[in-house]
Design a protein around this motif. Structure first.
Motif, PDB file in Angstrom:
ATOM      1  N   TYR B  32       0.861  -1.178   0.000  1.00 31.97           N
ATOM      2  CA  TYR B  32       0.000   0.000   0.000  1.00 31.97           C
ATOM      3  C   TYR B  32       0.897   1.227   0.000  1.00 31.97           C
ATOM      4  O   TYR B  32       1.809   1.348   0.823  1.00 31.97           O
ATOM      5  CB  TYR B  32      -0.912  -0.005   1.229  1.00 31.97           C
ATOM      6  N   MET B  48      -2.818  10.849  -2.292  1.00 40.59           N
ATOM      7  CA  MET B  48      -3.089   9.694  -3.143  1.00 40.59           C
ATOM      8  C   MET B  48      -2.851   8.418  -2.345  1.00 40.59           C
ATOM      9  O   MET B  48      -1.931   8.356  -1.522  1.00 40.59           O
ATOM     10  CB  MET B  48      -2.174   9.684  -4.374  1.00 40.59           C
ATOM     11  N   TYR B  49      -3.658   7.409  -2.645  1.00 41.27           N
ATOM     12  CA  TYR B  49      -3.547   6.112  -1.969  1.00 41.27           C
ATOM     13  C   TYR B  49      -3.711   5.041  -3.031  1.00 41.27           C
ATOM     14  O   TYR B  49      -4.720   5.009  -3.726  1.00 41.27           O
ATOM     15  CB  TYR B  49      -4.652   6.011  -0.920  1.00 41.27           C
ATOM     16  N   THR B  50      -2.722   4.181  -3.179  1.00 35.22           N
ATOM     17  CA  THR B  50      -2.790   3.135  -4.199  1.00 35.22           C
ATOM     18  C   THR B  50      -2.405   1.792  -3.600  1.00 35.22           C
ATOM     19  O   THR B  50      -1.624   1.719  -2.642  1.00 35.22           O
ATOM     20  CB  THR B  50      -1.850   3.434  -5.389  1.00 35.22           C
ATOM     21  N   TYR B  51      -2.957   0.766  -4.209  1.00 36.07           N
ATOM     22  CA  TYR B  51      -2.665  -0.606  -3.779  1.00 36.07           C
ATOM     23  C   TYR B  51      -1.946  -1.318  -4.904  1.00 36.07           C
ATOM     24  O   TYR B  51      -2.397  -1.279  -6.046  1.00 36.07           O
ATOM     25  CB  TYR B  51      -3.945  -1.345  -3.423  1.00 36.07           C
ATOM     26  N   SER B  53       0.729  -2.472  -7.822  1.00 31.61           N
ATOM     27  CA  SER B  53       1.289  -1.765  -8.972  1.00 31.61           C
ATOM     28  C   SER B  53       0.193  -1.113  -9.813  1.00 31.61           C
ATOM     29  O   SER B  53      -0.970  -1.493  -9.740  1.00 31.61           O
ATOM     30  CB  SER B  53       2.082  -2.727  -9.851  1.00 31.61           C
ATOM     31  N   ASN B  55      -1.300   2.643 -12.042  1.00 33.36           N
ATOM     32  CA  ASN B  55      -1.464   4.097 -12.010  1.00 33.36           C
ATOM     33  C   ASN B  55      -2.793   4.464 -11.378  1.00 33.36           C
ATOM     34  O   ASN B  55      -3.753   3.715 -11.443  1.00 33.36           O
ATOM     35  CB  ASN B  55      -1.439   4.663 -13.439  1.00 33.36           C
ATOM     36  N   LYS B  56      -2.812   5.655 -10.788  1.00 30.03           N
ATOM     37  CA  LYS B  56      -4.055   6.212 -10.265  1.00 30.03           C
ATOM     38  C   LYS B  56      -4.039   7.709 -10.492  1.00 30.03           C
ATOM     39  O   LYS B  56      -3.029   8.356 -10.208  1.00 30.03           O
ATOM     40  CB  LYS B  56      -4.216   5.911  -8.778  1.00 30.03           C
ATOM     41  N   GLU B  57      -5.126   8.230 -11.016  1.00 30.29           N
ATOM     42  CA  GLU B  57      -5.190   9.654 -11.342  1.00 30.29           C
ATOM     43  C   GLU B  57      -6.293  10.319 -10.528  1.00 30.29           C
ATOM     44  O   GLU B  57      -7.379   9.767 -10.326  1.00 30.29           O
ATOM     45  CB  GLU B  57      -5.465   9.829 -12.841  1.00 30.29           C
ATOM     46  N   ASP B  58      -5.995  11.547 -10.062  1.00 27.46           N
ATOM     47  CA  ASP B  58      -6.982  12.328  -9.335  1.00 27.46           C
ATOM     48  C   ASP B  58      -6.731  13.802  -9.652  1.00 27.46           C
ATOM     49  O   ASP B  58      -5.804  14.395  -9.095  1.00 27.46           O
ATOM     50  CB  ASP B  58      -6.896  12.067  -7.831  1.00 27.46           C
ATOM     51  N   THR B  62      -1.166  12.311 -10.468  1.00 25.73           N
ATOM     52  CA  THR B  62      -1.102  10.929 -10.914  1.00 25.73           C
ATOM     53  C   THR B  62      -0.052  10.202 -10.097  1.00 25.73           C
ATOM     54  O   THR B  62       1.083  10.670  -9.983  1.00 25.73           O
ATOM     55  CB  THR B  62      -0.738  10.816 -12.406  1.00 25.73           C
ATOM     56  N   GLN B  64       2.040   6.611  -9.576  1.00 28.14           N
ATOM     57  CA  GLN B  64       2.459   5.394 -10.253  1.00 28.14           C
ATOM     58  C   GLN B  64       3.224   4.512  -9.290  1.00 28.14           C
ATOM     59  O   GLN B  64       4.025   5.011  -8.489  1.00 28.14           O
ATOM     60  CB  GLN B  64       3.371   5.719 -11.449  1.00 28.14           C
TER      61      GLN B  64
END
Lengths: 115, 114
Positions: B32, B48-51, B53, B55-58, B62, B64
């Motif tokens: 995480y 930003m919070y990603t799980y 691998s 990309n996530k954009e807001d 962005t 990565q």
């Protein structure tokens, strides 16, 4: 909706003294974590409280202790203060443990100066 | 070697530029990944919070994550003077904010010149 609130915002202590910092989590949050942020550094994990118990501890000595109350608020206690304890102490709360969530919401911090 | 490496900067760019912020890490258990923004004398604010691998954009941001390279990035498009702050990467192996706590980088001090 109030976010994470911490008190006091600033305090000055002398070496050897003891300090208590307080935190109220964001509404609906049940888990509270404490972090120490020295000047120019990222926050370092001290410990986390859930259901009034310390669940995990980072690499901090026993001089650092805490408590969580039934209303989920929390205290951080530091005994026998050292000059190196001068830092911003951050409290963070999070929602009940659900897979895929877990974003921490931080308070503004308590800035401790040890002279 | 520290668990999370982040260039402290300062990084100074003109308004409107694309900003790239990066962290590398050594613990393959991290799953995480977060980016926080911290203004002077304030608490960190989650951006930003990603799980795992991907990309996530807001909006203009962005995130990565490349777990194979143990490398994460945050891109800010059309940067504004109000984006001037310290950007902290953070990561953990466990959901729920990390029962083992978040591991933070030192933070990169970003300055957007008007």
């Amino acid at each position: 909706d109030a976010g994470v609130t911490q008190s006091p915002t600033h305090l000055i202590k002398t070496r050897g003294q003891q300090v208590t910092l307080r935190c109220s989590p964001k509404s609906g949050h049940d888990t509270v974590s404490w972090y120490q942020q020295a000047l120019g550094q990222g926050p370092q994990f001290i410990f986390q409280y859930y259901e009034e118990e310390e669940r995990q501890r980072g690499n901090f000595p026993d001089r650092f202790s805490g408590h969580q109350f039934p209303n989920y608020s929390s205290e951080l206690n530091v005994n026998a203060l050292l000059l190196g304890d001068s830092a911003l102490y951050l409290c963070a709360s999070t929602l009940p443990q659900v897979e895929g969530t877990g974003e921490l919401f931080f308070g503004e911090g308590s800035r401790l100066t040890v002279l | 070697q520290k668990e999370v490496e982040q260039d402290p900067g300062p990084l100074s760019v003109p308004e409107g530029a694309i900003v790239s912020l990066n962290c590398t890490y050594s613990n393959s258990a991290f799953q995480y990944f977060m980016w926080y923004r911290q203004y002077s004398r304030k608490g960190p604010e989650l951006l930003m919070y990603t799980y795992s691998s991907g990309n996530k954009e807001d909006g203009r941001f962005t995130a990565q994550v490349d777990k194979s390279s143990k490398y994460i990035s945050l891109f800010i498009r059309d940067s504004q003077p109000s984006d001037s702050a310290t950007y902290l990467c953070a990561m953990t192996s466990w959901a729920g904010g990390g029962a083992d706590g978040l591991t933070f980088g030192k933070g990169t001090h970003l300055i957007i010149q008007p």
